[in-house]
Design an enzyme around this catalytic site. Sequence first.
Site, PDB file in Angstrom:
ATOM      1  N   LEU A  52      32.817  33.039  24.951  1.00 63.68           N
ATOM      2  CA  LEU A  52      32.500  34.015  26.134  1.00 63.68           C
ATOM      3  C   LEU A  52      31.644  33.271  27.041  1.00 63.68           C
ATOM      4  O   LEU A  52      31.137  32.109  26.751  1.00 63.68           O
ATOM      5  CB  LEU A  52      31.734  35.188  25.452  1.00 63.68           C
ATOM      6  CG  LEU A  52      32.599  36.053  24.665  1.00 63.68           C
ATOM      7  CD1 LEU A  52      31.691  37.112  23.583  1.00 63.68           C
ATOM      8  CD2 LEU A  52      33.893  36.920  25.239  1.00 63.68           C
ATOM      9  N   PRO A  53      31.623  33.701  28.264  1.00 65.98           N
ATOM     10  CA  PRO A  53      30.724  32.815  29.450  1.00 65.98           C
ATOM     11  C   PRO A  53      29.444  32.784  29.064  1.00 65.98           C
ATOM     12  O   PRO A  53      28.723  31.600  29.198  1.00 65.98           O
ATOM     13  CB  PRO A  53      31.098  33.868  30.564  1.00 65.98           C
ATOM     14  CG  PRO A  53      32.157  34.932  30.195  1.00 65.98           C
ATOM     15  CD  PRO A  53      32.343  35.194  28.695  1.00 65.98           C
ATOM     16  N   THR A  83      28.647  28.530  25.048  1.00 69.72           N
ATOM     17  CA  THR A  83      27.592  27.870  25.206  1.00 69.72           C
ATOM     18  C   THR A  83      26.599  28.800  25.773  1.00 69.72           C
ATOM     19  O   THR A  83      26.529  29.184  26.701  1.00 69.72           O
ATOM     20  CB  THR A  83      27.769  26.603  26.198  1.00 69.72           C
ATOM     21  OG1 THR A  83      28.881  25.742  25.970  1.00 69.72           O
ATOM     22  CG2 THR A  83      26.539  25.962  26.652  1.00 69.72           C
ATOM     23  N   LYS A 158      24.272  20.966  22.003  1.00 69.52           N
ATOM     24  CA  LYS A 158      25.197  21.023  23.197  1.00 69.52           C
ATOM     25  C   LYS A 158      24.190  20.876  24.412  1.00 69.52           C
ATOM     26  O   LYS A 158      24.624  20.426  25.537  1.00 69.52           O
ATOM     27  CB  LYS A 158      26.070  22.659  23.253  1.00 69.52           C
ATOM     28  CG  LYS A 158      26.436  22.703  24.287  1.00 69.52           C
ATOM     29  CD  LYS A 158      27.958  21.992  24.681  1.00 69.52           C
ATOM     30  CE  LYS A 158      28.597  22.394  25.731  1.00 69.52           C
ATOM     31  NZ  LYS A 158      29.671  21.637  26.215  1.00 69.52           N
ATOM     32  N   LYS A 233      24.377  26.466  35.116  1.00 69.84           N
ATOM     33  CA  LYS A 233      24.193  27.456  33.799  1.00 69.84           C
ATOM     34  C   LYS A 233      23.563  26.729  32.505  1.00 69.84           C
ATOM     35  O   LYS A 233      22.572  27.191  31.778  1.00 69.84           O
ATOM     36  CB  LYS A 233      25.556  28.464  33.143  1.00 69.84           C
ATOM     37  CG  LYS A 233      25.177  29.202  31.978  1.00 69.84           C
ATOM     38  CD  LYS A 233      26.374  29.719  31.439  1.00 69.84           C
ATOM     39  CE  LYS A 233      26.988  28.579  30.201  1.00 69.84           C
ATOM     40  NZ  LYS A 233      27.678  28.760  29.329  1.00 69.84           N
TER      41      LYS A 233
HETATM   42  P1  NAD Z   1      35.857  31.962  31.082  1.00 71.90           P
HETATM   43  O1  NAD Z   1      35.137  32.552  32.114  1.00 71.90           O
HETATM   44  O2  NAD Z   1      37.200  31.020  31.950  1.00 71.90           O
HETATM   45  O3  NAD Z   1      36.314  32.583  29.974  1.00 71.90           O
HETATM   46  C1  NAD Z   1      35.619  33.623  29.116  1.00 71.90           C
HETATM   47  C2  NAD Z   1      36.552  34.806  28.808  1.00 71.90           C
HETATM   48  O4  NAD Z   1      35.619  35.800  28.195  1.00 71.90           O
HETATM   49  C3  NAD Z   1      36.970  35.701  30.247  1.00 71.90           C
HETATM   50  O5  NAD Z   1      38.255  35.666  30.090  1.00 71.90           O
HETATM   51  C4  NAD Z   1      36.445  36.983  30.055  1.00 71.90           C
HETATM   52  O6  NAD Z   1      37.278  37.929  30.689  1.00 71.90           O
HETATM   53  C5  NAD Z   1      35.941  37.047  28.589  1.00 71.90           C
HETATM   54  N1  NAD Z   1      35.005  37.872  28.387  1.00 71.90           N
HETATM   55  C6  NAD Z   1      33.817  38.291  29.164  1.00 71.90           C
HETATM   56  N2  NAD Z   1      33.246  39.475  28.585  1.00 71.90           N
HETATM   57  C7  NAD Z   1      33.861  39.722  27.427  1.00 71.90           C
HETATM   58  C8  NAD Z   1      33.710  40.726  26.723  1.00 71.90           C
HETATM   59  N3  NAD Z   1      32.838  41.541  26.679  1.00 71.90           N
HETATM   60  N4  NAD Z   1      34.900  41.046  25.722  1.00 71.90           N
HETATM   61  C9  NAD Z   1      35.794  40.404  25.448  1.00 71.90           C
HETATM   62  N5  NAD Z   1      35.924  39.276  26.438  1.00 71.90           N
HETATM   63  C10 NAD Z   1      35.124  39.020  27.481  1.00 71.90           C
HETATM   64  O7  NAD Z   1      34.906  30.613  30.642  1.00 71.90           O
HETATM   65  P2  NAD Z   1      35.467  29.245  29.701  1.00 71.90           P
HETATM   66  O8  NAD Z   1      35.560  28.230  30.899  1.00 71.90           O
HETATM   67  O9  NAD Z   1      36.460  29.609  28.857  1.00 71.90           O
HETATM   68  O10 NAD Z   1      33.973  29.055  29.062  1.00 71.90           O
HETATM   69  C11 NAD Z   1      33.762  29.801  28.011  1.00 71.90           C
HETATM   70  C12 NAD Z   1      32.500  29.176  27.243  1.00 71.90           C
HETATM   71  O11 NAD Z   1      32.622  27.819  26.889  1.00 71.90           O
HETATM   72  C13 NAD Z   1      31.167  29.256  28.173  1.00 71.90           C
HETATM   73  O12 NAD Z   1      29.944  29.685  27.634  1.00 71.90           O
HETATM   74  C14 NAD Z   1      31.214  27.608  28.737  1.00 71.90           C
HETATM   75  O13 NAD Z   1      29.991  27.336  29.303  1.00 71.90           O
HETATM   76  C15 NAD Z   1      31.669  26.866  27.508  1.00 71.90           C
HETATM   77  N6  NAD Z   1      32.348  25.552  28.006  1.00 71.90           N
HETATM   78  C16 NAD Z   1      33.313  25.514  29.015  1.00 71.90           C
HETATM   79  C17 NAD Z   1      33.899  24.384  29.064  1.00 71.90           C
HETATM   80  C18 NAD Z   1      34.876  24.158  30.328  1.00 71.90           C
HETATM   81  O14 NAD Z   1      35.182  23.077  30.480  1.00 71.90           O
HETATM   82  N7  NAD Z   1      35.262  25.448  30.660  1.00 71.90           N
HETATM   83  C19 NAD Z   1      33.633  23.139  28.424  1.00 71.90           C
HETATM   84  C20 NAD Z   1      32.931  23.474  27.242  1.00 71.90           C
HETATM   85  C21 NAD Z   1      31.984  24.771  26.937  1.00 71.90           C
END
Ligand code: NAD
Length: 282
Positions: A52-53, A83, A158, A233
């Site tokens: 999740l975000p 994260t 992380k 973030k």
């Molecule tokens: P994203 O925003 O693409 O995906 C998050 C998903 O969670 C979205 O589809 C959203 O609709 C869903 N969501 C939000 N609230 C929800 C709820 N209450 N119930 C169900 N689903 C819900 O984000 P991401 O890029 O996939 O990143 C996710 C996590 O991973 C973050 O914490 C980010 O910091 C971490 N991360 C991202 C990357 C990257 O390169 N994108 C790399 C490492 C870590």
Amino acid sequence: MKIAFIGLGHMGGPMAANLLKAGHAVTAFDLVPAALEAAKAAEGAEVVITMLPAAQHVKTVYLDDDGVLAGVAKGVPLVDSSTIDPATAKLVAAAAAKQGNPFADAPVSSGGGGAQAGTLTFMVGAGEALFETLRPVLSGMGKNMVRCGETGTGQIAKTCNNLLLGISMIGVAEAMKLGETLGIDPAKLASIVNTSTGRCWSSDTCNPYPGIIETAPASRGYSGGFGADLMLKDLGLAVDAARGAKQPVFMGALAQQLYQSMSQQGLGGIDFSGIIKLYGKN
Ligand code: NAD
């Protein structure tokens, strides 16, 4: 194994797909209506994974009246790969423990490319027994699994890694821009740095100067990669954690302000290496 996967964004989508490829039965859910879906997804699952975000979403999905903890069977392991801050990871772990569910924080490194390729690195905060239970599941999505210590330590690892990454990218951007302004060919400068003591991932894999590394976001208009707002973030997590511990993070605080400035200029959606734009026109 029956796995419930919640949060199918840039990272979670391909991670869930790789679990399916690895032969697991995956029930996947994303937002709307969030908490209700989370409870439903968790019913019957043998493992629950969330991606999740940010912390507030993790709290909602696990702790709301219709969240994961309301639907999951006793004893089922819970894994959060988002994260977030170590304190929230510990809070959710404590609530889960109360009803007999072990919880691991398992944030990842290697970004969207690693999620697609199934080569993520998992930094896991969990007891040894839970870590061994989760290993076969995580190996469907990643290549390296490191047990960092007890709950919360995965998020600490992380946070510290991304603090360093955010700072190192600014350092490389500054050096590349100064070199250009003083009159050295940027490609020549990068090749020297990358065989000298300034070398790092931000210089040899994701160099922020366009055209230096063909596969870097800088060479495709800073698209894809790791968004500057996500880096902002993560630096917020580091600075907040540091404040709580009264540990100075001089460079981290400055880096946070620089990515904030990038975001204010409407550049929060591009790769974080676009920080070089703060140094003048490319
Ligand atoms: P994203 O925003 O693409 O995906 C998050 C998903 O969670 C979205 O589809 C959203 O609709 C869903 N969501 C939000 N609230 C929800 C709820 N209450 N119930 C169900 N689903 C819900 O984000 P991401 O890029 O996939 O990143 C996710 C996590 O991973 C973050 O914490 C980010 O910091 C971490 N991360 C991202 C990357 C990257 O390169 N994108 C790399 C490492 C870590």
